[in-house]
Design an enzyme around this catalytic site. Sequence first.
Site, PDB file in Angstrom:
ATOM      1  N   ARG A  56      11.771  -0.278  11.994  1.00  0.00           N
ATOM      2  CA  ARG A  56      11.160   1.029  12.250  1.00  0.00           C
ATOM      3  C   ARG A  56      11.221   1.390  13.730  1.00  0.00           C
ATOM      4  NH1 ARG A  56       8.003   2.091   7.308  1.00  0.00           N
ATOM      5  NH2 ARG A  56       7.884   4.160   8.128  1.00  0.00           N
ATOM      6  N   ARG A 116       7.392   7.563  14.444  1.00  0.00           N
ATOM      7  CA  ARG A 116       6.319   8.394  15.000  1.00  0.00           C
ATOM      8  C   ARG A 116       5.762   7.950  16.350  1.00  0.00           C
ATOM      9  NH1 ARG A 116       2.997   8.298   9.643  1.00  0.00           N
ATOM     10  NH2 ARG A 116       4.002   6.276   9.800  1.00  0.00           N
ATOM     11  N   ARG A 143      10.327  16.167  14.196  1.00  0.00           N
ATOM     12  CA  ARG A 143       9.538  16.365  12.971  1.00  0.00           C
ATOM     13  C   ARG A 143       8.675  17.619  13.017  1.00  0.00           C
ATOM     14  NH1 ARG A 143       8.127  16.080   9.194  1.00  0.00           N
ATOM     15  NH2 ARG A 143       6.784  14.427   8.427  1.00  0.00           N
ATOM     16  N   ASP A 189      15.181   6.230   4.403  1.00  0.00           N
ATOM     17  CA  ASP A 189      13.955   5.625   3.867  1.00  0.00           C
ATOM     18  C   ASP A 189      14.307   4.844   2.612  1.00  0.00           C
ATOM     19  OD1 ASP A 189      10.869   5.854   4.387  1.00  0.00           O
ATOM     20  OD2 ASP A 189      11.158   5.770   2.226  1.00  0.00           O
ATOM     21  N   TYR A 197       6.477   1.453  -6.012  1.00  0.00           N
ATOM     22  CA  TYR A 197       6.266   2.868  -5.678  1.00  0.00           C
ATOM     23  C   TYR A 197       6.510   3.753  -6.908  1.00  0.00           C
ATOM     24  CZ  TYR A 197       5.750   1.922  -0.685  1.00  0.00           C
ATOM     25  OH  TYR A 197       5.290   1.473   0.528  1.00  0.00           O
TER      26      TYR A 197
HETATM   27  O1  CP3 Z   1      13.751   1.462  11.130  1.00  0.00           O
HETATM   28  C1  CP3 Z   1      14.043   2.645  11.324  1.00  0.00           C
HETATM   29  O2  CP3 Z   1      13.901   3.193  12.432  1.00  0.00           O
HETATM   30  C2  CP3 Z   1      14.704   3.416  10.207  1.00  0.00           C
HETATM   31  C3  CP3 Z   1      13.827   4.228   9.471  1.00  0.00           C
HETATM   32  C4  CP3 Z   1      12.953   3.736   8.319  1.00  0.00           C
HETATM   33  C5  CP3 Z   1      11.972   4.594   7.748  1.00  0.00           C
HETATM   34  N1  CP3 Z   1      11.460   3.967   6.663  1.00  0.00           N
HETATM   35  C6  CP3 Z   1      11.649   5.939   8.247  1.00  0.00           C
HETATM   36  C7  CP3 Z   1      10.348   6.549   7.902  1.00  0.00           C
HETATM   37  C8  CP3 Z   1      12.945   2.552   7.577  1.00  0.00           C
HETATM   38  C9  CP3 Z   1      13.742   1.277   7.785  1.00  0.00           C
HETATM   39  C10 CP3 Z   1      11.998   2.716   6.520  1.00  0.00           C
HETATM   40  C11 CP3 Z   1      11.731   1.694   5.478  1.00  0.00           C
HETATM   41  C12 CP3 Z   1      10.554   1.856   4.603  1.00  0.00           C
HETATM   42  N2  CP3 Z   1      10.046   2.989   4.052  1.00  0.00           N
HETATM   43  C13 CP3 Z   1       9.803   0.774   4.098  1.00  0.00           C
HETATM   44  C14 CP3 Z   1      10.082  -0.675   4.355  1.00  0.00           C
HETATM   45  C15 CP3 Z   1       9.597  -1.117   5.687  1.00  0.00           C
HETATM   46  C16 CP3 Z   1       8.122  -1.222   5.799  1.00  0.00           C
HETATM   47  O3  CP3 Z   1       7.581  -0.556   6.687  1.00  0.00           O
HETATM   48  O4  CP3 Z   1       7.528  -1.995   5.053  1.00  0.00           O
HETATM   49  C17 CP3 Z   1       8.787   1.311   3.282  1.00  0.00           C
HETATM   50  C18 CP3 Z   1       7.725   0.547   2.536  1.00  0.00           C
HETATM   51  C19 CP3 Z   1       8.969   2.721   3.252  1.00  0.00           C
HETATM   52  C20 CP3 Z   1       8.185   3.701   2.469  1.00  0.00           C
HETATM   53  C21 CP3 Z   1       7.569   4.717   3.331  1.00  0.00           C
HETATM   54  N3  CP3 Z   1       8.238   5.724   3.964  1.00  0.00           N
HETATM   55  C22 CP3 Z   1       6.186   4.867   3.618  1.00  0.00           C
HETATM   56  C23 CP3 Z   1       5.100   3.931   3.134  1.00  0.00           C
HETATM   57  C24 CP3 Z   1       6.065   6.005   4.437  1.00  0.00           C
HETATM   58  C25 CP3 Z   1       4.824   6.686   4.921  1.00  0.00           C
HETATM   59  C26 CP3 Z   1       3.996   5.876   5.823  1.00  0.00           C
HETATM   60  C27 CP3 Z   1       4.766   5.347   7.017  1.00  0.00           C
HETATM   61  O5  CP3 Z   1       4.847   4.116   7.161  1.00  0.00           O
HETATM   62  O6  CP3 Z   1       5.253   6.130   7.807  1.00  0.00           O
HETATM   63  C28 CP3 Z   1       7.364   6.489   4.687  1.00  0.00           C
HETATM   64  C29 CP3 Z   1       7.760   7.648   5.529  1.00  0.00           C
HETATM   65  C30 CP3 Z   1       8.619   7.334   6.716  1.00  0.00           C
HETATM   66  N4  CP3 Z   1       9.790   6.628   6.652  1.00  0.00           N
HETATM   67  C31 CP3 Z   1       8.410   7.749   8.057  1.00  0.00           C
HETATM   68  C32 CP3 Z   1       9.479   7.272   8.805  1.00  0.00           C
HETATM   69  C33 CP3 Z   1       9.763   7.479  10.257  1.00  0.00           C
HETATM   70  C34 CP3 Z   1       7.262   8.630   8.545  1.00  0.00           C
HETATM   71  C35 CP3 Z   1       7.513  10.029   8.095  1.00  0.00           C
HETATM   72  C36 CP3 Z   1       6.869  11.028   9.001  1.00  0.00           C
HETATM   73  O7  CP3 Z   1       7.517  11.457   9.958  1.00  0.00           O
HETATM   74  O8  CP3 Z   1       5.709  11.395   8.714  1.00  0.00           O
END
Ligand code: CP3
Length: 343
Positions: free
Chosen positions: A26, A30, A39, A75, A152
């Site tokens: 990640r 944010r 965003r 994602d 999910y």
């Molecule tokens: O690593 C990176 O920079 C690449 C981007 C990336 C995102 N999601 C962008 C994202 C990666 C590798 C993921 C993987 C992901 N997504 C996982 C596995 C990793 C982990 O954290 O356990 C999971 C469980 C998700 C599912 C997911 N997507 C959730 C639970 C959420 C909302 C809460 C959160 O953690 O942000 C997302 C949305 C998401 N995916 C955001 C980002 C940057 C936030 C969206 C926003 O801008 O509001």
Amino acid sequence: MITPRQRLLRALHREEVDRPPVWLMRQAGRYLPGYRAVRAGHGFWEVCRAPELSTAVALEPLRLFPLDAAIVFSDILVILDALGLGVSFVKGEGPSVARPLYGQADLDEWQTDGLTRRLSYVPEAVRHLRAAIGEDRGLLGFAGAPWTLFGYAVDGNSSSELLGARTLLRTDPELARRALGVLADAASQLLAAQIEAGADAVQIFDTWGGLLDRDTYAAFALPALRRLIEPILGLGRPVLLFVRGGHHLLPILGQSGATAFSIDWRTPLSEARALLPGAALQGNLDPTLLFAGEDVVQGATRALLAEMRALGPGFVVNLGHGILPGTPPEAVAALCDTVVHGD
Ligand code: CP3
């Protein structure tokens, strides 16, 4: 001179390198001002689907920190969305799924035809990002693990500790196996497409794997992982598996077929190495450490580097889970600088 991309690939193949490569789960997101600015003007799915936008946010951490690799901005839930479950992100509440999986009738509605085409924006983002970073930096693709995607699909968001998904494994194991199989095939195709588009390695995120006891993981999650990984091993790229809270699963994770493992912050790397002797390991600083000030970050990173040196080749520096929103970018810089400049 060794390039960052060579450093990443050699470490993942357990060859000697000048220092461990570093990237962070990640690493775009944010906590970065540029991401928040993008965003403010665009929806999350819009950023994922427009290569100019996804590349811009994937590049931001590379510009700010001396990272060895980029990860494509996407994602894990793209697969559920492409299957037609209707995924949205509610601010502050995490993901929400409009058409969850309760029974066979719901599974029958999953749109598997044309899935690769509907997900083509992901390899497109990889291709676009590769062109932007050039040949010398590493590039990671990723997908969700079948069990985490199943979680999910059934529970929508994870606040329930996946009560619905864990119950469904017991009340309708055959339905669960069929769904896990569909998710495994989708993730496998998505990873293959990212490798073909220029990803050097791929990571599978099993964020909720640690919720399952070892026998249940072996009965459901592991066969699906094997089904996912086996077809892509022939492409010759390292396959990383991250299982959050997966300490109790280490004795069986080798059976997944993954060639490298991303280790959660709670597991000592020495124990992971002993239990997975043939694999490269990645990790595993606690993401909350980054809130404790730059001196603490520097000290912990030095200790991690010393531990890696003592355990021999085959290590990649990373966190034990993704960077949290609100993380000070200065702490991320302190971590990366310590890896690059050593002690
Ligand atoms: O690593 C990176 O920079 C690449 C981007 C990336 C995102 N999601 C962008 C994202 C990666 C590798 C993921 C993987 C992901 N997504 C996982 C596995 C990793 C982990 O954290 O356990 C999971 C469980 C998700 C599912 C997911 N997507 C959730 C639970 C959420 C909302 C809460 C959160 O953690 O942000 C997302 C949305 C998401 N995916 C955001 C980002 C940057 C936030 C969206 C926003 O801008 O509001």
